[in-house]
Scaffold this active site. Structure first.
Site, PDB file in Angstrom:
ATOM      1  N   CYS A   1       0.887  -1.462   0.084  1.00  0.00           N
ATOM      2  CA  CYS A   1       0.045  -0.018   0.031  1.00  0.00           C
ATOM      3  C   CYS A   1       0.819   1.237  -0.027  1.00  0.00           C
ATOM      4  O   CYS A   1       1.725   1.499  -0.969  1.00  0.00           O
ATOM      5  CB  CYS A   1      -0.999   0.045   1.096  1.00  0.00           C
ATOM      6  SG  CYS A   1      -2.560   1.139   1.062  1.00  0.00           S
TER       7      CYS A   1
ATOM      8  N   HIS B   1      -3.490  -5.507   0.828  1.00  0.00           N
ATOM      9  CA  HIS B   1      -2.898  -5.649   2.337  1.00  0.00           C
ATOM     10  C   HIS B   1      -3.168  -7.220   2.925  1.00  0.00           C
ATOM     11  O   HIS B   1      -4.065  -7.595   3.414  1.00  0.00           O
ATOM     12  CB  HIS B   1      -3.884  -4.998   3.390  1.00  0.00           C
ATOM     13  CG  HIS B   1      -3.488  -3.475   3.300  1.00  0.00           C
ATOM     14  ND1 HIS B   1      -2.424  -2.859   4.159  1.00  0.00           N
ATOM     15  CD2 HIS B   1      -4.160  -2.516   2.560  1.00  0.00           C
ATOM     16  CE1 HIS B   1      -2.490  -1.524   3.901  1.00  0.00           C
ATOM     17  NE2 HIS B   1      -3.606  -1.375   3.047  1.00  0.00           N
TER      18      HIS B   1
ATOM     19  N   GLU C   1      -1.182  -8.430   5.224  1.00  0.00           N
ATOM     20  CA  GLU C   1      -0.881  -8.647   6.589  1.00  0.00           C
ATOM     21  C   GLU C   1      -2.182  -8.247   7.269  1.00  0.00           C
ATOM     22  O   GLU C   1      -2.299  -8.636   8.718  1.00  0.00           O
ATOM     23  CB  GLU C   1       0.185  -7.790   6.846  1.00  0.00           C
ATOM     24  CG  GLU C   1      -0.303  -6.058   7.138  1.00  0.00           C
ATOM     25  CD  GLU C   1      -0.704  -5.400   5.698  1.00  0.00           C
ATOM     26  OE1 GLU C   1      -0.705  -4.192   5.841  1.00  0.00           O
ATOM     27  OE2 GLU C   1      -0.580  -6.107   4.725  1.00  0.00           O
TER      28      GLU C   1
END
EC number: 6.3.5.3
Length: 1295
Positions: free
Chosen positions: A1135, A1260, A1262
């Site tokens: 990002c 994303h 994570e």
């Protein structure tokens, strides 16, 4: 000296077309508009050629600069002189971090070039009014006029008010001049106090008193004595609220005495980095839960974006400033406004009653306000997971005759939950000599008098005072301050914070006296030590302004060096402005003028000011029976589905990040079709457990127009029926925030408020075992204005918004409205016991009626039994789906469940009474549950055991297909395709998106909703999700070090560290300030990850300021170049980290073909759960995953891939450097919105280098490495989601 530098185009083509259309609608002959950014650099010394080139490169971001000389009349829109924009603060930070110390300040304007026919002066004023927000901006007519932005004025001294000479009249005059909103008895009090002191008051002292003692801050009405109908009442409103705590204190750790309430949480592994080593690890300890809900109504009516943004920001600060420092976690937001009247989509119940000139329309509020609230939460890094939206504006019959009731003064609700350490729940002691600190940005001449202004009915104060009371937001600054607070509480016993408050209404004039007084001390302050960027401000302006993103703290003198170190690392500004004294006295010295603007005993300011008495009369509501003529069920369905309160809320949901933290277990979007119908919001308590926290909202304000107490009871009941959908256990675990909005002084409303508070505080909550440990009141919910020759008033209904919070036993057991089509039964639990009241319902509203009898809590014991029964069924895994009955009634409940399940409904309402309209549209409390057909008998038995046998009705089943059919006794009551209903329900959000965003994108999304063949999100994996490819390497005991890199404003680093930690890495916290100062280097790291967020608030292009701070610092540049050239290293950019690393192409081998990432096609921040495909590429992180299609969290505003030309794109593709692409639900690569949320060509959303060692991606992984943090997932997934494979691949690659 000022330098002017041209910037990139400021408006996309569709934004220009919208502007032109508005001018044409206003009959203004404007033919063409061109707009570009212009940068103004205030320099303290000339720049040499190299430095000038560096500044030019720094200010080159976004689309390519125009080469042509613009045509037309120049209108230059800049921030108001005397203010410093958040853009300026962050851009100046970047310049300084890149070594350009000659730059005092950078500021940015937009140069509009208008080509038009002959316009009168009045028409030019119309044009300028369209182009700027008068609350925040000004218009110049020449570029050089921007010199005024940097003008410095001489300090002005304090002003004295001649009370001793002129007597009481001097105070009356000051009250009007300064907009103090002082009552008569307060003027008497001040006259007496200063006469006894034998001196004249200074303006700053009166202002400080007014803010500290405003209704907004002191809650005088809630603490007042009450006489109703001539009878003295035994308790104040506040005492009745406190009664809930006295009755049920269970699980409450802090109530009524801090910035937020605290209840017991769960013992989990809190994950954070060690102060000394920077190494992240889990820390087993209780994560207690704090809760707070604020309103920010007045500023939102005046200027919606900053009003809503600072409302959210203030509430976040309340959470962070709880105890000795806490961690905000997840947010909620709500809006009540008058009718929208969307142009071209006006509804039959929407009449235009006019409005005051100085407040904006409901449509403006709902266009700009939600964006402001979402933008603040997004940039701060807090997911916004819950909310409500109501419109109401109608002429109703009352004892006052016909009157206008609605929300011209809106409700803007901002709330949330956070976590706090057990040892930090209670504030510490302030020692004499403790340093008194302001943490955060500088004082600015904004937000003056917000406390007093919000305590007045809109229309009572002067327009200039309204103007002055609006605040500005800088969430990235607040994030830096929160990082300091986090470092402090993470130190445990060594936490340097003794005492902390946020700076809100009244600025330092309220916060500092409150800080020292609460700590049992006085304070001695130096005015000129307060950070200020505007030297011409008066003492009053410095002390009383409401500049945001500030906290006041007491820090022990010997802990100041540690605190200084933490602030410098996080680049959080702070100032020591005083110290605590033994004497309970407040003194403020002004070094510049060597005088004392404030010299007061604290008890004059905060002592026993006159207590209010409310002597009021009861007026019973006057309703009329609902007129049914002309109402058909088919017409009623369409109207109700168009009512914004009922209609789809996607336009309010996808603008807000709902995945940051990696701890979101239940957001608003439900199921494979991502329909915004969740009952409640749920977060995990940590990154390693299934304990969690839940939030839900209840409010039924229109009912108060018929029955004050019923409206309050229903708000509690609805919050309960919403939050019951997750596994909580004992009802005493649920704690409530009560936010009360009323037009105090309006005939009947005060007595109604007392009745409502009593119903909840003395009766319902104690009977249920519920506690209200926190709340807020706003008592001036009325607007007045002149419409032609007529005086008009718009008075809001008495409005109670209940927010429920609870600890969750297991977040995996949260039931959604998503229906299954397996053999099933739908059961309605009707807590209305057949009353089926239609008063003050959505149905009544869409036919411009109120009705007479509203819904109510019919049986408190059954409401408690309902909650207990649902909890039992959740624990027994007996529920397939659950949805409460609320606005729109049973019809809407069933429709929303069908939308979530993408299925049909075969319903039978024969047992719900002969009045079919009432059966379908009443809004009595209750819920529809879906159970397996085989479980129906057992479920009904559980319900009967809880006293609900007479409330349970079998109402049919969910079926495959598209038909939504309701019958009774074999007769069709209503039949329509589910797709048609879905489209009706979506039309409001579609129209709002068309107005606000790129209309082409809005059209594409709306069209997608009409596709019944859409299979929804689905998963196709080319690998075994349960295989841990890192396990053999973890077993060796070696843990390679990964640098978890962040810059100021980055907010996704903790979940990123946790994902690498789980894969066998030692995750180390590395701030850019560590690298720039030489405290840390990259030579010891095997891997580097640049994390997501808003570095520098995305100023100078997303990730570009961060990249340039690397490129323009020789030592750090060399360090990164060395790392990227070193074999056996890996790097990941996600990002904001992806955007940043795409700008480091000159340092990264094999990245020459990488694209730039620019503004999304929608021109909007997009938070989506999107399907992507792993493509064949060299990426080492994606090895073994090629061909997989799986959903992933997306949250960005600038994620669209931009290439130079078609040849560049072809080369990127042919080299095989594309690593991920967006695909639609049919598995096809897509550029269509919203499956492709940013419009990237060929769906590209990740690229890698030729070696595969460096991979950058916009989504994303994570945030979804745990299954539980996916918005939707197949039921057979275990603890790890498929994206965990990326991190394990990293560990495997390093051997």
């Amino acid at each position: 000296m000022m330098e002017i530098l041209r910037g990139s185009p400021a408006l996309s083509a569709f934004r220009i077309n919208k502007l032109l259309a508005r001018f044409q609608a206003a009959r203004l002959p404007v033919h063409n508009i061109y707009a570009e950014y212009v940068h103004f650099a205030d320099l303290n010394a000339p720049l040499n050629d190299d430095e000038h080139a560096q500044l030019e490169r720094l200010l080159k971001y976004g689309p390519a600069l125009a080469s042509h000389a613009p045509q037309g009349k120049l209108l230059l829109v800049t921030p108001r002189p005397g203010t410093i924009s958040p853009w300026s603060s962050k851009a100046t930070d970047i310049a300084h971090n890149c070594g350009l110390q000659q730059v005092n300040r950078l500021e940015r304007g937009v140069a509009y070039y208008i080509e038009a026919g002959t316009l009168t002066n009045e028409q030019w004023q119309q044009v300028t009014a369209e182009l700027h927000d008068r609350m925040m901006e000004t218009v110049f007519f020449a570029l050089d006029d921007a010199e005024q932005l940097f003008a410095h004025h001489q300090p002005t001294p304090v002003t004295s008010v001649d009370l001793l000479g002129q007597g009481r009249q001097a105070l009356i005059d000051a009250n009007l001049r300064l907009g103090l909103a002082l009552a008569e008895d307060e003027i008497d009090y001040l006259q007496d106090a200063f006469t006894k002191l034998g001196r004249n008051p200074n303006d700053i002292e009166l202002y400080m008193f007014a803010q500290a003692n405003s209704e907004h801050c002191r809650h005088k009405i809630f603490n007042a004595d009450w006489i109703i109908d001539g009878e003295q009442q035994p308790k104040s409103l506040f005492k009745m609220i406190k009664n809930t705590f006295e009755t049920t204190p269970d699980h409450v750790l802090s109530a009524y005495k801090d910035n937020a309430a605290v209840m017991e949480g769960s013992e989990v592994g809190r994950y954070f980095a060690d102060h000394e080593t920077g190494r992240y690890d889990f820390h087993q300890e209780p994560a207690h839960i704090l809760m707070k809900v604020e309103t920010h109504n007045h500023p939102t009516a005046i200027s919606p974006w900053p009003g809503a943004a600072t409302g959210s920001g203030g509430e976040i600060r309340d959470e962070g400033a709880t105890g000795r420092g806490a961690k905000p976690k997840a947010g909620l937001v709500g809006f009540s406004v008058s009718n929208l009247r969307i142009p071209g989509f006006e509804q039959p119940w929407e009449e235009d009653f006019g409005k005051p000139e100085r407040i904006v329309t409901a449509l403006d509020i709902m266009t700009e306000g939600p964006l402001g609230g979402a933008a603040f939460n997004n940039e701060f890094g807090r997911p916004a997971l819950n909310g409500y939206f109501r419109t109401y504006e109608e002429k109703v019959n009352s004892h006052n005759g016909e009157e206008l009731r609605g929300y011209h003064k809106p409700i803007m609700l901002a709330g949330g939950i956070g976590n706090i350490r057990a040892d930090h729940v209670q504030k510490g002691e302030i020692n004499v000599g403790a340093k008194l600190v302001v943490l955060g940005g500088p004082a600015m001449n904004i937000g003056l008098g917000g406390g007093a202004a919000s305590s007045m009915a809109s229309g009572q104060s002067d327009a200039d005072l309204d103007f002055a009371s609006v605040q500005r937001d800088n969430p990235e600054m607040e994030r830096r301050c929160q990082e300091v607070i986090d470092r402090c509480w993470q130190l445990g016993d060594a936490n340097p914070i003794l005492f902390i408050h946020d700076v809100g209404a009244g600025g330092l004039s309220n916060a500092m006296p409150e800080l020292v007084s609460d700590g049992g001390r006085g304070g001695k302050f130096e005015l000129r030590d307060i950070l200020s960027d505007e030297p011409g401000m008066s003492p009053l302006e410095i002390w009383c302004n409401e500049s945001q993103e500030r906290y006041v703290l007491a820090v022990a003198a010997d802990q100041l060096p540690l605190f200084d170190e933490l602030c410098k690392r996080e680049r959080a500004p702070y100032a020591v402005i005083g110290e605590a004294t033994e004497e309970l006295h407040l003194s403020l010295h002004d070094r510049h003028f060597d005088n004392q603007p404030i010299d007061l005993p604290l008890d004059v300011l905060l002592g026993k000011t006159p207590k209010m008495t409310r002597d009021v009369q009861t007026l019973k509501a006057k309703g009329d029976a609902l007129v049914r003529e002309g109402i058909t069920i088919a017409d009623a369905v369409k109207r109700v589905l168009h009512l914004p309160t009922v209609a789809e809320k996607t336009f309010l949901v996808t603008i807000g990040d709902r995945s940051v933290t990696g701890m979101v277990a239940r957001d608003q979007m439900v199921g494979p079709w991502q329909v915004p119908v969740a009952n409640c919001a749920v977060t995990t308590a940590s990154l390693d457990s299934y304990y969690g926290e839940a939030m839900a909202i209840g409010e039924r304000a229109p009912v108060a127009l018929l029955d004050f107490a019923a409206s309050a009871r229903l708000a509690v009941g609805e919050a309960l029926t919403n939050i019951a959908a997750t596994q909580i256990g004992d009802i005493k675990r649920i704690k409530l925030s009560a936010n009360w909005m009323a037009a105090a002084g309006h005939p009947g409303e005060d007595a109604g408020l007392y009745e409502a508070v009593k119903a909840v505080g003395e009766e319902l909550c104690p009977a249920l075992g519920l506690t209200i440990p926190v709340g807020k009141d706003s008592m001036s919910m009325k607007t007045r204005w002149q419409e032609g020759n007529e005086e008009r008033e718009m008075t809001s209904p008495l409005s109670l918004v209940i927010s429920a919070f609870a600890r969750v036993e297991d977040v995996r057991h949260t039931i959604t409205p998503q229906l299954s089509t397996e053999d099933n039964a739908l059961l309605l639990i009707d807590l209305g016991k057949g009353n089926n009241a239609l008063g003050a319902t959505a149905l009544a509203q869409v036919y411009r009626q109120l009705g007479d009898k509203p819904a109510d809590v019919r049986d408190v014991a059954q409401l408690k039994g309902f909650y207990d029964a649902i909890q039992a069924l959740v624990a027994q895994r007996k529920l397939l789906a659950y949805h409460d009955r609320s606005d729109g009634g049973l019809l809407v409940t069933l429709a929303e469940m069908a939308f979530a399940g993408h299925c049909g409904i075969d319903a039978d309402i024969a047992t719900l009474g002969d009045d079919r309209l009432a059966a379908l549209f009443n809004e009595e409390l209750g819920a529809v549950i879906q159970v397996r057909a085989a479980d129906r008998e057992a479920v009904e038995s559980v319900l009967a055991q809880h006293g609900l046998a007479d409330c349970v009705h079998y109402v049919g089943q969910a079926v495959s297909g598209d038909r939504f059919v309701i019958t009774a006794n074999g007769q069709t009551v209503f039949s329509e395709s589910r797709t048609t209903l879905r489209v009706w329900w979506a039309e409001t959000t579609w129209q709002m998106q068309r107005l606000r965003d790129n209309p082409e994108c809005a059209d594409q999304e709306h069209q997608a909703k009409s596709n019944d063949a859409d299979p929804g999100l689905n998963v196709k994996l080319s690998f075994d999700i349960n295989e841990d490819v890192a396990a053999p390497y973890i077993a060796t005991g070696a843990r390679p070090k990964v640098a978890v890199l962040r810059e100021q404003g980055v907010n996704s680093h903790v979940e990123m560290a946790a994902a690498f930690h789980r894969a066998g890495f030692d995750a180390i916290d590395v701030h850019m300030s560590d690298l720039l100062a030489g405290r840390t280097g990259l030579e010891d790291f095997h891997a580097l990850v640049a994390c997501g967020g808003f570095s520098y608030g995305d100023v100078l292009g997303a990730g570009e300021g961060w990249a340039k701070s690397i490129l323009f610092n020789d030592r750090v540049r060399d360090e990164f170049a060395t790392f990227f050239h070193r074999p056996q290293t890996l790097a990941l950019g996600v990002c904001n980290g992806c955007q940043m690393m795409s700008n480091l192409r000159e340092l990264i081998p094999g990245s020459e073909l990488w694209p730039r990432f620019v503004r999304n096609t929608s021109d909007r921040f997009e938070a989506r759960f999107s399907l992507v495909e792993v493509t064949q590429s060299p990426s080492l992180l994606l090895q073994g995953m090629v061909g997989s299609q799986m959903p992933i969290a997306v949250s960005h505003g600038e994620g669209r891939v931009e290439v130079r030309d078609a040849a560049h794109l072809a080369a990127l593709e042919s080299k095989g450097l594309v690593a991920l692409r967006y695909v639609d639900n049919f598995g096809k690569v897509t550029e269509t919105y919203p499956a492709n949320p940013n419009g990237s060509p060929n769906g590209i959303t990740a690229v890698t280098t030729e070696s595969g060692r460096v991979t950058i991606m916009m989504p994303h992984p994570e945030r979804v490495f745990r299954t539980v943090s996916n918005s939707w997932h197949p039921e057979n997934w275990g603890e790890d989601g498929p994206w965990m494979r990326i991190f394990r691949n990293a560990r495997k690659q390093l051997g």
